[in-house]
Write an enzyme that holds these catalytic residues in place. Structure first.
Site, PDB file in Angstrom:
ATOM      1  N   ALA A 136      21.296   9.920  45.822  1.00 12.20           N
ATOM      2  CA  ALA A 136      21.596  10.096  44.783  1.00 12.20           C
ATOM      3  C   ALA A 136      20.285  11.210  43.893  1.00 12.20           C
ATOM      4  CB  ALA A 136      23.013   9.573  44.037  1.00 12.20           C
ATOM      5  N   ASP A 137      19.652  10.085  44.051  1.00 10.03           N
ATOM      6  CA  ASP A 137      17.918  10.563  43.417  1.00 10.03           C
ATOM      7  C   ASP A 137      18.272  12.357  43.581  1.00 10.03           C
ATOM      8  OD1 ASP A 137      15.559   8.690  41.773  1.00 10.03           O
ATOM      9  OD2 ASP A 137      14.695  10.553  43.068  1.00 10.03           O
ATOM     10  N   ILE A 138      18.051  12.529  42.135  1.00 10.49           N
ATOM     11  CA  ILE A 138      17.424  14.043  42.727  1.00 10.49           C
ATOM     12  C   ILE A 138      16.145  14.400  42.631  1.00 10.49           C
ATOM     13  CG2 ILE A 138      17.066  15.770  40.385  1.00 10.49           C
ATOM     14  CD1 ILE A 138      20.277  15.033  40.652  1.00 10.49           C
TER      15      ILE A 138
END
Length: 289
Positions: A242-244
């Site tokens: 989920a890390d941009i």
């Protein structure tokens, strides 16, 4: 004052570690002279340990020094554990030369997992930083430490859980924390003080069990746990999908028109195990600076 020289087990890019730490205004370091001052708490006492790179990425050599003579052994052990100098990064490198990230690892060899200075500090930082852009995230964590932590010889120490547990939500709101984030930081600290959470015990559990334990706490989600496991505990097989930043790095690396889907990320990362954390770090590294 004592000084000790230590060789890392394999190649090790200390200069990248300094670059990454430079993003945090709280870290006292000098990239030209290649040193960082590490705040260490032992038995409620504050110590400062300087770690200086003397060698190269290929032949890494470090000088560790401190004015705290009485606890030299404990300080050396703590620093060795944080920097993980006994990890054979060549084994990791060889693994990725047989994966779809081969080009990335050739470009960025020897990227180590260097742990945050203390488990509690790391947990507070990831709670504060979640769902914020990097610049404002560091602004908030800096305000938090400079208002409620302590300084010694220019080196900042995070506040301890008992100090944070006594704060009011309004005190954090005044620093531009949201109401919810204020509650997460203070309420989690209260659980630690009251013995509901023992971070040392939690850190000894499997990744899955850590996830189960910490997700029970209001305000802690999967991204927070994954980052705490990677940077607080030093786990090697974390991939925060989920890390941009990781999504952007994959988009760039695989030359995509849009961010990758969860399914794409899962398929690509199958060959990265059991070293997914090194993939995550090297992906972040590929788009930083």
């Amino acid at each position: 004052m004592w000084k000790e020289r230590i060789h890392a087990k394999s190649f090790y890019d200390f200069d990248y570690t300094l670059l990454r730490w430079q993003f945090d205004p709280l870290t006292k370091l000098n990239r030209e002279e290649r040193w960082v001052d590490v705040p260490v708490r032992l038995n409620k006492e504050r110590h400062i340990v300087r770690v200086q790179g003397l060698g190269t990425t290929e032949e890494p050599l470090f000088e560790v020094s401190s004015e705290s003579d009485q606890v030299k052994t404990e300080l050396l052990q703590h620093i060795y554990n944080l920097f993980q100098w006994d990890r054979d990064l060549e084994e990791v490198h060889e693994h990725f030369l047989n994966t779809n990230l081969e080009t990335l690892f050739v470009q960025h060899p020897g990227t180590p997992i260097v742990k945050d200075f203390h488990l509690y500090d790391c947990l507070m930082k990831v709670i504060i930083h979640q769902q914020l852009n990097m610049k404002f995230a560091y602004t908030l964590s800096t305000r938090f430490v400079q208002h409620f932590g302590s300084e010694k010889d220019g080196v900042w120490f995070y506040p301890t859980p008992d100090v944070v547990a006594e704060l009011s939500y309004e005190q954090l709101r005044e620093l531009q924390f949201s109401q919810r984030k204020s509650e997460y930081v203070i309420d989690t600290s209260k659980k630690i003080v009251e013995g509901e959470i023992d971070l040392d015990e939690v850190a000894a559990l499997s990744n899955e069990d850590v996830m189960k334990q910490l997700l029970k706490i209001r305000g802690i989600g999967p991204w927070t746990v994954e980052n705490w496991l990677m940077f607080g505990v030093g786990r090697e097989n974390m991939f925060p999908k989920a890390d941009i930043g990781i999504q952007n790095a994959l988009k760039y690396y695989f030359n995509l028109d849009q961010k990758p889907t969860k399914e794409q990320m899962e398929a690509w990362s199958e060959s990265w195990e059991p070293f997914m954390s090194y993939a995550s770090l090297t992906l972040w590294r590929s788009i930083e600076g």
